[in-house]
Design an enzyme around this catalytic site. Structure first.
Site, PDB file in Angstrom:
ATOM      1  N   GLU A  26      29.345  -7.413 -20.747  1.00 18.53           N
ATOM      2  CA  GLU A  26      29.923  -6.168 -21.250  1.00 18.53           C
ATOM      3  C   GLU A  26      29.198  -5.000 -20.587  1.00 18.53           C
ATOM      4  O   GLU A  26      28.005  -5.108 -20.248  1.00 18.53           O
ATOM      5  CB  GLU A  26      29.736  -6.123 -22.778  1.00 18.53           C
ATOM      6  N   ASN A  71      32.988  -4.190 -27.744  1.00 19.33           N
ATOM      7  CA  ASN A  71      33.284  -2.892 -28.342  1.00 19.33           C
ATOM      8  C   ASN A  71      33.554  -1.839 -27.273  1.00 19.33           C
ATOM      9  O   ASN A  71      34.325  -0.902 -27.478  1.00 19.33           O
ATOM     10  CB  ASN A  71      32.107  -2.437 -29.218  1.00 19.33           C
ATOM     11  N   ASN A 171      39.658  -6.092 -28.827  1.00 20.60           N
ATOM     12  CA  ASN A 171      38.409  -6.698 -29.287  1.00 20.60           C
ATOM     13  C   ASN A 171      38.122  -6.273 -30.720  1.00 20.60           C
ATOM     14  O   ASN A 171      38.161  -5.076 -31.039  1.00 20.60           O
ATOM     15  CB  ASN A 171      37.248  -6.224 -28.388  1.00 20.60           C
ATOM     16  N   GLU A 172      37.867  -7.244 -31.579  1.00 22.20           N
ATOM     17  CA  GLU A 172      37.429  -6.996 -32.965  1.00 22.20           C
ATOM     18  C   GLU A 172      38.174  -5.825 -33.608  1.00 22.20           C
ATOM     19  O   GLU A 172      37.563  -4.884 -34.141  1.00 22.20           O
ATOM     20  CB  GLU A 172      35.908  -6.758 -33.016  1.00 22.20           C
ATOM     21  N   TYR A 243      27.773 -14.251 -35.069  1.00 27.36           N
ATOM     22  CA  TYR A 243      26.365 -14.094 -34.670  1.00 27.36           C
ATOM     23  C   TYR A 243      25.481 -14.506 -35.842  1.00 27.36           C
ATOM     24  O   TYR A 243      25.749 -14.126 -36.984  1.00 27.36           O
ATOM     25  CB  TYR A 243      26.075 -12.641 -34.284  1.00 27.36           C
ATOM     26  N   GLU A 291      32.863 -14.927 -28.779  1.00 29.33           N
ATOM     27  CA  GLU A 291      31.524 -14.338 -28.950  1.00 29.33           C
ATOM     28  C   GLU A 291      30.761 -15.201 -29.945  1.00 29.33           C
ATOM     29  O   GLU A 291      31.178 -15.304 -31.111  1.00 29.33           O
ATOM     30  CB  GLU A 291      31.592 -12.892 -29.464  1.00 29.33           C
ATOM     31  N   GLN A 348      25.525 -12.760 -24.893  1.00 28.10           N
ATOM     32  CA  GLN A 348      26.212 -12.517 -23.630  1.00 28.10           C
ATOM     33  C   GLN A 348      25.473 -13.279 -22.525  1.00 28.10           C
ATOM     34  O   GLN A 348      24.773 -14.239 -22.842  1.00 28.10           O
ATOM     35  CB  GLN A 348      26.306 -11.026 -23.372  1.00 28.10           C
TER      36      GLN A 348
HETATM   37  O1  AHR Z   1      28.276  -8.745 -28.063  1.00 32.66           O
HETATM   38  C1  AHR Z   1      27.912  -7.534 -28.653  1.00 32.66           C
HETATM   39  C2  AHR Z   1      29.031  -6.929 -29.495  1.00 32.66           C
HETATM   40  O2  AHR Z   1      29.239  -7.725 -30.615  1.00 32.66           O
HETATM   41  C3  AHR Z   1      30.380  -6.850 -28.850  1.00 32.66           C
HETATM   42  O3  AHR Z   1      30.541  -5.702 -28.089  1.00 32.66           O
HETATM   43  C4  AHR Z   1      31.306  -6.808 -30.020  1.00 32.66           C
HETATM   44  O4  AHR Z   1      32.562  -7.346 -29.734  1.00 32.66           O
HETATM   45  C5  AHR Z   1      30.557  -7.560 -31.093  1.00 32.66           C
HETATM   46  O5  AHR Z   1      30.536  -6.874 -32.286  1.00 32.66           O
END
Ligand code: AHR
Length: 498
Positions: A26, A71, A171-172, A243, A291, A348
């Protein structure tokens, strides 16, 4: 402690789509500037790509890389990232409150991806933009020539199309932090209309619709059901993001978090199948876990970040040995769902919550989490086999009964090798009793182990190999297999003549 692991050659989960070993770059922090791209670095090539980073990325064998966000994408103008670099605008990126110089853009990423031996998974802005920008960027990237956008690409120096097959529709989009957040109906509609336009251009392109940002979002799984109600027939994958953290320094819960990942995937599969039934559809929706990782170490430092810098130090988690054990379990979870999860991106790749770290002007090294991903990516291609684990377990408030052994198994594409990926969650050695039906003459030929006496040990520029795998002596491959306390082990068995 003993654990029984039973597999049967007849019990197949599914073919492993190699794209589950994908990753993510990103425009965030030092992923691009100071990560993959650093002109002037002693190891940079003529394009400014760091060759030391490229070597590590190639070693990791990531078949796809999601780009350019995240994001970041939700307020990004793709047109800023093409054409002569000196004419591109500097922009304020609202997602990460950084300055984006656009010195590295689309053509540069396509060249980098070729050098890294990977393909692009490109994310489209459905936050501040819509169908028109989406169809234009697709034409710019993929049409050979003879149209406005494809000719512009050629004028910009890229004669051949980039040939991007896999596209993320935003995205999201459920997240309040997203520029241009949408309700599920708003997003479902725009995803459907954008998908329609893209598929009119080329029905062979594959599209990922946004699922929830994580399974704790208040609208999960209503979001999935509503979005798919609108676009089920037009998209190919639904995304999942997750995450994990260990803020409370609670090892038993942290190590068990792959059970949460298993449950999350299962609930998204159920939601997709609910929509399939509702629509009387014959199509089974596949998943893109685009992700996933551990992310928490850097959050306190990031809260103090000065805004509007180019390539700031953001999301630079320094991973510990225990994080690597968790990542080993998470990869196992993906493999256990190989029938439905066809794409996944370790988020990432470089510097930003990443397996590869760099110093600006200095070295590049492998973080602890590099290792379980590396072994799965190298040996986990072929057919994911169903694994029945019988081990003692511990009780956990969050996850209930947690087996001390976490495992997955992959039969290689040529059918000659069976690889097991095991995490011993126990603080004592574990003897593995492998019962393999239909695999005559199975013989252990190689074993790699990741273990460290200090759960908080990490790799740094000064000590890049503090936590690294070692090759175990397997002798003639006939002795007992013992998994070390709190360890990750990749075991490779050769099959006898069948
Ligand atoms: O990977 C970091 C961020 O986590 C990404 O930009 C977003 O999609 C997620 O919230």
């Amino acid at each position: 402690m003993k654990a029984r692991l039973s597999i049967d050659k007849e019990y197949v989960i599914g073919t492993v789509d190699e794209r589950i070993y994908g990753s993510f770059i990103e425009h965030l922090g030092r992923a691009v500037y100071g990560g993959i791209y650093e002109p002037g670095h002693p190891k940079a090539d003529g394009d400014g790509f760091r060759r030391d980073v490229l070597d590590l990325v190639r070693e990791l064998r990531v078949p796809i890389v999601r780009y350019p966000g995240g994001n970041y994408v939700s307020s990004f103008r793709w047109e800023d990232s093409v054409g002569p670099a000196e004419l591109r605008p500097r922009r304020l990126d609202l997602a990460w409150r950084s300055v984006e110089p656009n010195a590295f853009g689309l053509a540069e990423f396509a060249r980098w991806a070729a050098a890294a031996d990977t393909r692009i998974m490109y994310a489209i802005n459905l936050g501040t933009r819509g169908i028109d920008a989406a169809r234009n960027v697709v034409e710019y990237c993929n049409h050979p020539g003879g149209s406005y956008w494809s000719d512009l690409r050629r004028e910009h120096g890229s004669r051949d199309p980039f040939g991007i097959k896999l596209w993320c529709l935003g995205n999201e989009m459920d997240g309040p932090w997203q520029v241009g957040q949408k309700t599920p109906d708003e997003y479902g509609r725009i995803a459907y209309e954008t998908a329609k336009a893209i598929k009119l251009f080329d029905p062979a392109l594959e599209l990922v619709a946004c699922g929830s940002s994580n399974n704790e979002m208040p609208s999960f799984p209503h979001w999935e059901a509503t979005v798919l109600d609108h676009c089920y027939d037009s998209v190919d994958y639904l995304s999942l993001h997750n995450y994990l953290n260990n803020y409370t320094d609670d090892l038993p819960t942290f190590l068990a978090s792959s059970l949460g990942m298993d449950a999350f995937i299962d609930s998204v599969v159920s939601t997709c199948d609910f929509v399939m039934a509702k629509k009387r559809s014959k199509k089974r929706m596949m998943l893109s876990f685009d992700e996933w990782n551990v992310w928490f170490h850097s959050k306190a430092a990031d809260a103090k970040n000065e805004p509007w810098q180019v390539g700031p130090h953001l999301l630079e988690d320094v991973y510990t040995f225990e994080d690597a054990l968790v990542v080993g379990c998470l990869v196992n979870s993906l493999l256990r769902h190989a029938d439905r999860v066809k794409v996944a991106c370790l988020a990432q790749l470089v510097n930003v919550i990443a397996p590869i770290m760099t110093d600006n002007g200095g070295s590049a090294w492998r973080q602890t989490i590099y290792w379980p991903f590396y072994y799965a990516s190298k040996y986990g291609r072929g057919t994911s086999m169903s694994v029945k684990v019988d081990s003692s377990a511990y009780e956990n408030e969050t996850y209930g009964e947690v087996p001390f052994l976490d495992a997955s198994a992959v039969l290689s594409e040529d059918g000659a090798t069976l690889s097991l990926f095991c995490v011993n969650r126990a603080k004592e050695p574990m003897e593995l009793d492998l019962r393999a039906a239909g695999y005559e003459g199975l013989k252990l030929v190689e074993a790699f182990e990741l273990k460290h006496g200090d759960l908080k040990a990490a790799n740094t520029a000064v000590e890049p190999d503090k936590v690294a795998t070692r090759v175990l002596d397997v002798g003639k491959g006939e002795g007992a297999v013992i998994l070390s306390p709190l360890s990750y082990t990749c075991l490779r068995f050769a099959l006898g003549r069948q």
